[in-house]
Write a protein that holds these residues in place. Structure first.
Motif, PDB file in Angstrom:
ATOM      1  N   ALA A  54      26.968  35.764 -65.584  1.00 25.75           N
ATOM      2  CA  ALA A  54      27.673  34.974 -64.682  1.00 25.75           C
ATOM      3  C   ALA A  54      26.997  34.116 -63.973  1.00 25.75           C
ATOM      4  N   GLN A  55      25.734  34.320 -63.327  1.00 23.70           N
ATOM      5  CA  GLN A  55      24.881  33.522 -62.493  1.00 23.70           C
ATOM      6  C   GLN A  55      24.737  32.147 -63.388  1.00 23.70           C
ATOM      7  N   LEU A  60      25.219  26.370 -64.453  1.00 27.22           N
ATOM      8  CA  LEU A  60      25.671  25.274 -65.387  1.00 27.22           C
ATOM      9  C   LEU A  60      26.889  24.437 -64.879  1.00 27.22           C
ATOM     10  N   TYR A  61      27.963  25.233 -64.339  1.00 27.00           N
ATOM     11  CA  TYR A  61      29.145  24.502 -63.743  1.00 27.00           C
ATOM     12  C   TYR A  61      28.634  23.587 -62.699  1.00 27.00           C
ATOM     13  N   LEU A  62      27.897  24.051 -61.432  1.00 26.76           N
ATOM     14  CA  LEU A  62      27.138  23.159 -60.539  1.00 26.76           C
ATOM     15  C   LEU A  62      26.650  21.984 -61.156  1.00 26.76           C
ATOM     16  N   ARG A 133      30.717  27.996 -72.624  1.00 19.38           N
ATOM     17  CA  ARG A 133      30.326  29.260 -71.828  1.00 19.38           C
ATOM     18  C   ARG A 133      31.679  29.670 -71.301  1.00 19.38           C
ATOM     19  N   LEU A 134      32.620  28.631 -70.726  1.00 14.69           N
ATOM     20  CA  LEU A 134      33.821  29.116 -70.207  1.00 14.69           C
ATOM     21  C   LEU A 134      34.695  29.810 -71.489  1.00 14.69           C
ATOM     22  N   VAL A 189      30.056  35.600 -59.295  1.00 13.83           N
ATOM     23  CA  VAL A 189      28.940  36.165 -59.325  1.00 13.83           C
ATOM     24  C   VAL A 189      28.654  37.303 -58.529  1.00 13.83           C
ATOM     25  N   GLN A 190      29.311  37.367 -57.369  1.00 11.92           N
ATOM     26  CA  GLN A 190      29.182  38.469 -56.400  1.00 11.92           C
ATOM     27  C   GLN A 190      29.886  39.717 -56.755  1.00 11.92           C
TER      28      GLN A 190
END
Length: 206
Positions: A54-55, A60-62, A133-134, A189-190
């Motif tokens: 998840a992290q 990577l998205y950012l 990844r998505l 992520v949380q």
């Protein structure tokens, strides 16, 4: 809203979720042949995989959104306004309650991932690693939902779910689409960490 059979829910891949789910019991579960022999172990591995990746997906998205997301992620990706399904179970909760909560969570996540993937295919079509990844995360989530469906039917005769879907990001600006995606993934992520801590002990071999 409406009562949607589990199988039909699996087809709702690209609709964003922002609501609640109500599961009901009955005699309409498919045959237990829908379950693999190792369904519990496979479910455990899927949750562990989603938690472990998840992290990396969020980071990577950012990176692929560019500025100002790369430098102002704390501000722009604050997930305070993103409402995941209520998750009020813990490690001491009844197993049935945990499984129902997990189904709601991953059904929500699955639709949200479809929404994010659609937006990124439009906004960042050359971001091959991110899109891969998505797609992989969505594939794992779909498999997890299928396994949870099986476990809920087989063990508790729960077979239908009422899902309310929220607003789509489809008509939003490019910036808002990127922001919504990063808010959802940060919240993911949380939540996935908490979900793994709660669910995995319930799936451990007896």
């Amino acid at each position: 809203t409406g009562v949607v059979p589990f199988v039909a829910l699996l087809l709702l891949q690209r609709r964003p979720v922002a609501g609640r789910a109500l599961l009901v019991s009955g005699s309409g579960c498919p045959s237990h042949g829908l379950c693999r022999s190792n369904v519990q172990e496979q479910t455990r591995r899927q949750v562990a995989l989603l938690n472990a990746t998840a992290q990396e997906l969020f980071s990577l998205y950012l990176k692929c959104q560019g500025e100002p997301f790369s430098s102002e992620s704390d501000k722009l990706c604050n997930p305070a306004g993103i409402v995941f399904p209520a998750f009020r179970v813990n490690r001491t909760s009844e197993r049935k309650e945990v499984m129902v909560a997990m189904y709601k969570l991953f059904a929500f996540l699955n639709a949200s991932l479809g929404n994010i993937t659609r937006d990124q295919e439009e906004l960042n079509p050359m971001a091959k690693e991110l899109l891969e990844r998505l797609h992989n995360t969505t594939k794992t989530t779909r498999g997890l939902i299928s396994n949870l469906t099986c476990l809920l039917c087989k063990n508790y005769n729960i077979f239908q779910v009422d899902v309310r879907y929220g607003d789509s990001s489809k008509s939003k600006s490019a910036f808002k689409k990127k922001q919504q995606g990063c808010q959802v993934l940060r919240k993911y992520v949380q939540v996935i960490g908490q979900a793994a801590r709660v669910l995995l002990p319930h799936l451990s071999p007896s």
